[in-house]
Design a protein around this motif. Structure first.
Motif, PDB file in Angstrom:
ATOM      1  N   LYS A 279       0.871  -1.155   0.012  1.00 18.37           N
ATOM      2  CA  LYS A 279       0.104  -0.055  -0.174  1.00 18.37           C
ATOM      3  C   LYS A 279       0.879   1.181   0.026  1.00 18.37           C
ATOM      4  O   LYS A 279       2.118   1.032   0.669  1.00 18.37           O
ATOM      5  CB  LYS A 279      -0.960  -0.005   1.188  1.00 18.37           C
ATOM      6  CG  LYS A 279      -2.052  -1.167   1.056  1.00 18.37           C
ATOM      7  CD  LYS A 279      -3.064  -1.096   2.230  1.00 18.37           C
ATOM      8  CE  LYS A 279      -4.050  -2.046   2.242  1.00 18.37           C
ATOM      9  NZ  LYS A 279      -5.128  -1.893   3.122  1.00 18.37           N
ATOM     10  N   CYS A 280       0.454   2.477  -0.632  1.00 16.97           N
ATOM     11  CA  CYS A 280       1.114   3.428  -0.931  1.00 16.97           C
ATOM     12  C   CYS A 280       0.484   4.791  -0.746  1.00 16.97           C
ATOM     13  O   CYS A 280      -0.530   4.997  -0.761  1.00 16.97           O
ATOM     14  CB  CYS A 280       1.713   3.353  -2.273  1.00 16.97           C
ATOM     15  SG  CYS A 280       2.918   4.603  -2.919  1.00 16.97           S
ATOM     16  N   GLU A 281       1.368   5.839  -0.095  1.00 16.68           N
ATOM     17  CA  GLU A 281       0.911   7.080   0.091  1.00 16.68           C
ATOM     18  C   GLU A 281       2.037   7.959  -0.444  1.00 16.68           C
ATOM     19  O   GLU A 281       3.165   7.697  -0.699  1.00 16.68           O
ATOM     20  CB  GLU A 281       0.851   7.552   1.416  1.00 16.68           C
ATOM     21  CG  GLU A 281      -0.252   6.884   2.237  1.00 16.68           C
ATOM     22  CD  GLU A 281      -0.268   7.039   3.689  1.00 16.68           C
ATOM     23  OE1 GLU A 281      -0.952   6.925   4.430  1.00 16.68           O
ATOM     24  OE2 GLU A 281       0.877   7.698   4.297  1.00 16.68           O
ATOM     25  N   SER A 295      -3.332   8.028  -2.251  1.00 13.34           N
ATOM     26  CA  SER A 295      -3.326   7.013  -1.058  1.00 13.34           C
ATOM     27  C   SER A 295      -4.304   5.822  -1.441  1.00 13.34           C
ATOM     28  O   SER A 295      -5.514   5.917  -1.869  1.00 13.34           O
ATOM     29  CB  SER A 295      -3.641   7.859   0.395  1.00 13.34           C
ATOM     30  OG  SER A 295      -3.728   6.698   1.360  1.00 13.34           O
ATOM     31  N   CYS A 297      -4.094   3.325   1.032  1.00 12.60           N
ATOM     32  CA  CYS A 297      -3.924   2.588   2.264  1.00 12.60           C
ATOM     33  C   CYS A 297      -5.310   2.005   2.969  1.00 12.60           C
ATOM     34  O   CYS A 297      -5.540   1.001   2.767  1.00 12.60           O
ATOM     35  CB  CYS A 297      -3.182   3.424   3.496  1.00 12.60           C
ATOM     36  SG  CYS A 297      -1.392   3.979   2.626  1.00 12.60           S
ATOM     37  N   LEU A 300      -4.372  -0.641   7.378  1.00 11.10           N
ATOM     38  CA  LEU A 300      -3.072  -1.220   6.882  1.00 11.10           C
ATOM     39  C   LEU A 300      -3.033  -2.574   7.426  1.00 11.10           C
ATOM     40  O   LEU A 300      -3.839  -3.331   8.090  1.00 11.10           O
ATOM     41  CB  LEU A 300      -1.892  -0.561   7.782  1.00 11.10           C
ATOM     42  CG  LEU A 300      -1.835   1.067   7.362  1.00 11.10           C
ATOM     43  CD1 LEU A 300      -0.810   1.718   8.320  1.00 11.10           C
ATOM     44  CD2 LEU A 300      -1.248   1.035   5.859  1.00 11.10           C
ATOM     45  N   LYS A 306       7.846  -0.275   6.958  1.00  7.95           N
ATOM     46  CA  LYS A 306       7.335   0.844   6.285  1.00  7.95           C
ATOM     47  C   LYS A 306       8.579   1.752   5.623  1.00  7.95           C
ATOM     48  O   LYS A 306       9.717   1.705   6.272  1.00  7.95           O
ATOM     49  CB  LYS A 306       7.033   1.983   7.417  1.00  7.95           C
ATOM     50  CG  LYS A 306       6.530   3.494   6.818  1.00  7.95           C
ATOM     51  CD  LYS A 306       6.134   4.288   7.865  1.00  7.95           C
ATOM     52  CE  LYS A 306       6.015   5.741   7.410  1.00  7.95           C
ATOM     53  NZ  LYS A 306       5.592   6.455   8.590  1.00  7.95           N
ATOM     54  N   LYS A 329       5.770   3.562   1.433  1.00  7.90           N
ATOM     55  CA  LYS A 329       5.194   2.307   1.128  1.00  7.90           C
ATOM     56  C   LYS A 329       5.161   1.460   2.457  1.00  7.90           C
ATOM     57  O   LYS A 329       5.835   1.628   2.998  1.00  7.90           O
ATOM     58  CB  LYS A 329       6.180   1.602   0.005  1.00  7.90           C
ATOM     59  CG  LYS A 329       6.268   2.108  -1.397  1.00  7.90           C
ATOM     60  CD  LYS A 329       7.130   1.307  -2.256  1.00  7.90           C
ATOM     61  CE  LYS A 329       7.057   2.188  -3.606  1.00  7.90           C
ATOM     62  NZ  LYS A 329       7.772   1.155  -4.646  1.00  7.90           N
ATOM     63  N   TYR A 330       4.136   0.633   2.365  1.00  9.08           N
ATOM     64  CA  TYR A 330       3.796  -0.316   3.481  1.00  9.08           C
ATOM     65  C   TYR A 330       3.762  -1.515   2.917  1.00  9.08           C
ATOM     66  O   TYR A 330       2.861  -2.196   2.101  1.00  9.08           O
ATOM     67  CB  TYR A 330       2.393   0.000   4.299  1.00  9.08           C
ATOM     68  CG  TYR A 330       2.292   1.522   4.993  1.00  9.08           C
ATOM     69  CD1 TYR A 330       2.769   1.700   6.149  1.00  9.08           C
ATOM     70  CD2 TYR A 330       1.795   2.558   4.031  1.00  9.08           C
ATOM     71  CE1 TYR A 330       2.454   2.880   6.433  1.00  9.08           C
ATOM     72  CE2 TYR A 330       1.838   3.684   4.381  1.00  9.08           C
ATOM     73  CZ  TYR A 330       2.034   3.967   5.758  1.00  9.08           C
ATOM     74  OH  TYR A 330       2.197   5.406   6.218  1.00  9.08           O
TER      75      TYR A 330
END
Length: 402
Positions: A279-281, A295, A297, A300, A306, A329-330
């Motif tokens: 997942k990304c911001e 985003s 996300c 999460l 991270k 990035k997660y």
């Protein structure tokens, strides 16, 4: 910046300002087409080739002339897409204010690369960041100053002369950011009148190797074996004839000592395995401000790492502008049971033991080291015996009856 096919174009303010056209040519005609660009003095970039076709970018206002020359030479080329302000102007002819604003924004961004827009301080402990920035401002480094006017050596010398709290400073320019690293001057403790009687005793056992800066009544000699708590330097000396004197014994007494350390590394452990789900911001950085523009996300993952990266846009001169993209990035992972091989166990044990010795013997001189290991089904056990020289003296207050 990528086009719709995923080819990397590389964001550049000047490229966006002047515009470009992305052309598609047959793969076998790519080389003669590039030669034609050279003859016509038309620059090209972002060349990419597939099995049957090739792609390249050329300036917006030179593309039409280049295509006509290509047709005359028996080469075929088609415009796949256009980009930049000229392309937007053609598409939105009636919205003049939009393009004036965009043009001013691009010009502001390009010009901003010539001045200092951020000063970052590292190393301050007693001083506050505001105090350091105020001192830098007095010495010629502040926000908005043109980079071409800065003389870093002169500014560093001015800071050292002006400040009584800074003993060392280094200023490094990275684009529009001034990275300032300092070391603060350690104040000398005020001299205090010693009072009371103090002995130096052995903190641990060992064989005396040397004595340094001793004040007091020395009770041991080099080569003596001492045990924990034994008197090394006394704070009481003299006799009834010469008179008894009391003082606070001081100094360093070094002895050769032995220490033992052990650690166990289990064979089975939990290993991180990334699932591939991310997942990304994304944030737009404009000077010191950040604006989130993307985003996906939501909630999460239960377990994730991270990754936070920042990429600043380059100016025409090659410096970084105070405008960029921050990506967070997660990356999801799961823990799975794994086993270490014999070689992995040995290498990990040696590495961790080296960290332990560096920490525990930071104030000692290592003379000899003896290691012994046991390798079994459950894991790896490492025993380490070291011989080192260290200061074993510690202060002990003596109560003197009146």
């Amino acid at each position: 910046m990528k086009d719709k096919r995923g080819f990397h174009l590389g964001f550049h303010p000047l490229l966006f300002l002047l515009g470009y056209k992305r052309l598609r040519v047959p793969r076998e005609e790519l080389e003669p087409f590039l030669n034609l660009c050279i003859r016509e003095q038309i620059s090209y970039h972002s060349v990419a080739a597939e099995e049957a076709e090739a792609y390249l970018c050329v300036p917006f206002f030179g593309a039409s002339r280049l295509i006509k020359k290509a047709e005359s030479a028996g080469l075929s080329a088609r415009v796949e897409r256009s980009g930049g302000i000229p392309a937007l102007a053609v598409k939105h002819r009636g919205r003049v204010g939009l393009f004036i604003g965009a043009l001013l924004g691009i010009l502001l961004t390009v010009l901003s690369g010539t001045v200092v827009w951020d000063v970052r301080i590292d190393g301050e402990k007693r001083l506050t960041e505001e105090e350091v920035i105020h001192t830098l401002d007095q010495c010629g480094l502040s926000l908005g100053v043109r980079k071409s006017s800065l003389d870093i050596d002169v500014i560093e010398n001015r800071v050292l002369i002006l400040s009584d709290d800074i003993s060392w400073i280094s200023i490094n320019m990275r684009g529009t950011v001034a990275n300032v690293e300092i070391r603060e001057l350690v104040p000398r403790p005020e001299a205090q009148e010693e009072s009371g009687t103090v002995n130096l005793v052995a903190e641990r056992g060992g064989v005396i190797t040397r004595l340094e800066d001793i004040r007091g009544n020395i009770a041991v000699s080099v080569g003596d074996s001492v045990s924990e708590g034994q008197l090394l330097v006394g704070g009481i000396y003299g006799d009834e004839e010469t008179g008894i004197k009391y003082t606070a014994a001081k100094g360093r007494v070094y002895a050769e000592c032995e220490d033992s350390f052990s650690l166990e590394i289990p064979r089975k452990y939990e290993k991180k395995v990334y699932t591939g789900r991310v997942k990304c911001e994304k944030y737009l950085i404009f000077f010191k401000n950040e604006i989130k523009f993307f985003s996906n996300c939501g909630n999460l993952y239960t377990s994730y790492d991270k990754i936070d990266t920042v990429e600043y846009f380059p100016s025409p001169g090659g410096d970084d502008l105070p405008v960029g993209i921050r990506t967070v990035k997660y990356m999801e992972y799961v823990c799975e049971e794994a086993e270490r091989s014999d070689s992995e166990l040995s290498a990990l044990a040696e590495y961790r033991m080296s960290l332990t010795l560096a920490k525990e013997l930071s104030d000692a001189d290592l003379l000899r080291k003896y290691s012994q290991f046991t390798l079994g089904d459950e894991g790896y056990t490492l025993l380490c015996r070291v011989v080192c020289v260290k200061d074993i003296a510690k202060s002990k207050i003596v109560e003197v009856l009146p």
